[in-house]
Design a protein around this motif. Structure first.
Motif, short mmCIF file in Angstrom:
data_model
loop_
_atom_site.label_atom_id
_atom_site.label_comp_id
_atom_site.label_asym_id
_atom_site.label_seq_id
_atom_site.Cartn_x
_atom_site.Cartn_y
_atom_site.Cartn_z
N ILE A 1 -29.87 13.60 -45.75
CA ILE A 1 -31.24 13.83 -46.21
C ILE A 1 -31.79 15.11 -45.59
N VAL A 2 -31.58 15.29 -44.29
CA VAL A 2 -32.07 16.49 -43.61
C VAL A 2 -31.48 17.74 -44.26
N MET A 3 -30.16 17.74 -44.48
CA MET A 3 -29.51 18.92 -45.07
C MET A 3 -30.00 19.17 -46.50
N ALA A 4 -30.21 18.09 -47.26
CA ALA A 4 -30.68 18.25 -48.64
C ALA A 4 -32.09 18.80 -48.69
N VAL A 5 -32.98 18.30 -47.82
CA VAL A 5 -34.38 18.76 -47.79
C VAL A 5 -34.46 20.20 -47.32
N LYS A 6 -33.70 20.54 -46.28
CA LYS A 6 -33.72 21.91 -45.78
C LYS A 6 -33.22 22.89 -46.84
N GLU A 7 -32.29 22.42 -47.68
CA GLU A 7 -31.69 23.29 -48.70
C GLU A 7 -32.58 23.43 -49.93
N GLY B 1 -35.82 21.41 -50.54
CA GLY B 1 -37.18 20.89 -50.50
C GLY B 1 -37.24 19.37 -50.59
N PRO B 2 -38.44 18.78 -50.33
CA PRO B 2 -38.57 17.33 -50.20
C PRO B 2 -38.80 16.56 -51.50
N ASN B 3 -38.87 17.27 -52.63
CA ASN B 3 -39.15 16.61 -53.90
C ASN B 3 -37.85 16.30 -54.64
N PRO B 4 -37.48 15.02 -54.77
CA PRO B 4 -36.22 14.69 -55.44
C PRO B 4 -36.20 15.08 -56.92
N GLU B 5 -37.38 15.23 -57.53
CA GLU B 5 -37.44 15.62 -58.95
C GLU B 5 -36.86 17.01 -59.16
N THR B 6 -37.02 17.88 -58.16
CA THR B 6 -36.55 19.26 -58.30
C THR B 6 -35.37 19.56 -57.38
N ASN B 7 -34.90 18.55 -56.65
CA ASN B 7 -33.80 18.74 -55.70
C ASN B 7 -32.70 17.73 -56.05
N SER B 8 -31.70 18.20 -56.78
CA SER B 8 -30.66 17.28 -57.27
C SER B 8 -29.82 16.72 -56.13
N ARG B 9 -29.63 17.51 -55.08
CA ARG B 9 -28.86 17.01 -53.93
C ARG B 9 -29.60 15.86 -53.24
N LEU B 10 -30.91 16.02 -53.09
CA LEU B 10 -31.71 14.96 -52.47
C LEU B 10 -31.72 13.71 -53.35
N ARG B 11 -31.78 13.90 -54.67
CA ARG B 11 -31.73 12.76 -55.59
C ARG B 11 -30.46 11.95 -55.36
N ALA B 12 -29.35 12.66 -55.22
CA ALA B 12 -28.06 12.00 -55.02
C ALA B 12 -28.03 11.23 -53.70
N VAL B 13 -28.59 11.82 -52.64
CA VAL B 13 -28.59 11.15 -51.33
C VAL B 13 -29.46 9.89 -51.38
N ILE B 14 -30.60 9.97 -52.06
CA ILE B 14 -31.48 8.80 -52.17
C ILE B 14 -30.78 7.67 -52.93
N GLN B 15 -30.02 8.03 -53.96
CA GLN B 15 -29.24 7.00 -54.68
C GLN B 15 -28.24 6.33 -53.75
N ASN B 16 -27.58 7.13 -52.90
CA ASN B 16 -26.61 6.58 -51.96
C ASN B 16 -27.28 5.71 -50.92
N ALA B 17 -28.48 6.09 -50.50
CA ALA B 17 -29.22 5.29 -49.53
C ALA B 17 -29.56 3.92 -50.12
N LYS B 18 -29.95 3.93 -51.37
CA LYS B 18 -30.26 2.67 -52.07
C LYS B 18 -29.01 1.80 -52.18
N ALA B 19 -27.87 2.42 -52.52
CA ALA B 19 -26.62 1.68 -52.66
C ALA B 19 -26.18 1.08 -51.33
N ALA B 20 -26.54 1.73 -50.22
CA ALA B 20 -26.18 1.24 -48.89
C ALA B 20 -27.22 0.28 -48.32
N ASN B 21 -28.22 -0.06 -49.15
CA ASN B 21 -29.30 -0.96 -48.73
C ASN B 21 -30.11 -0.40 -47.56
#
Length: 236
Positions: free
Chosen positions: A30-36, A38-58
């Motif tokens: 998450i830190v690397m995705a946001v630094k790269e 920004g904090p908005n998953p709508e415009t940050n595809s890498r952050l979107r992917a990490v959030i999906q993985n976080a959900k999958a890991a409960n």
């Protein structure tokens, strides 16, 4: 079935690190995705992917939101992704993916694990060529035909599609991640999780005693807080 299927089957049979370690890894992602981007998953595809993985890991939603907020703070250190290459005992090639805020510490630790287990840390490029760097996406299986998906997504870089008890997995080269992600989203197919893996092109079978030697090294590496993933050429 191809090598991605066999690789995934072997990985699933292995013990996975404790949940706390999984959350730590995702927190760094998450830190690397946001630094790269920004904090908005709508415009940050890498952050979107990490959030999906976080959900999958409960991972709790509060933890995710807290990590994004912390990563947005300019005083929060970024993590640098560093790849280590080397050989364990019995000629087994090993790749170690790390995310570190202190490269000197990480280098010293990784080198010590190899040395203590009769291995040797190699130079850049010494074993990376023995692995295919791949990306993968998991989607729900309901209403989907893996063979049809493979045909439909071949133009976007997908090379292998197969189903398991948790859904359908699509595999492609590392550089096809963005194209595959975009097409899945365009088709409004839910992405349960996504990520990257390094699949060995050739594996080596060891006897029980030799396997134990490698497992000892892998365990030391996997327990290190800076280590994200470990890959090797030992047959499992």
């Amino acid at each position: 079935m191809g090598r991605a299927f066999e690789f995934r089957k072997a990985r699933k049979m292995k013990r996975w690190s404790a949940m706390a370690k999984t959350f730590t890894r995702i927190g760094k992602d998450i830190v690397m995705a946001v630094k790269e981007g920004g904090p908005n998953p709508e415009t940050n595809s890498r952050l979107r992917a990490v959030i999906q993985n976080a959900k999958a890991a409960n991972m709790p939603k509060d933890n995710v939101e807290r990590a994004i907020k912390k990563a947005s703070d300019k005083d929060t250190d970024n993590y640098k992704e560093v790849l280590f290459e080397g050989y364990g005992p019995h000629g087994i090639a090993i790749l170690v993916e790390t995310a570190t805020d202190n490269n000197n510490r990480t280098v010293a630790n990784v080198r010590s694990y190899f040395n203590k287990c009769d291995g040797s840390l190699g130079t850049q490029g010494s074993v990376e060529f023995m692995f295919d760097h791949t990306c993968n996406f998991r989607i729900p299986a309901e209403g989907q035909d893996p063979e049809e998906l493979e045909l439909e997504f071949i133009d976007f870089g997908v090379e292998e599609v197969f189903a398991d008890e948790d859904g359908i997995l699509l595999y492609g080269p590392f550089e096809s991640f963005g194209n595959i992600q975009k097409e899945l989203e365009n088709r409004e197919l839910e992405i349960l999780s996504s990520g990257f893996e390094r699949i060995p092109q050739v594996t080596k079978s060891l006897d029980e005693e030799q396997t134990a030697d490698i497992e000892k090294l892998l365990e030391k590496l996997e327990e290190d807080d800076d280590v994200q993933n470990v890959y090797h050429t030992m047959a499992e």
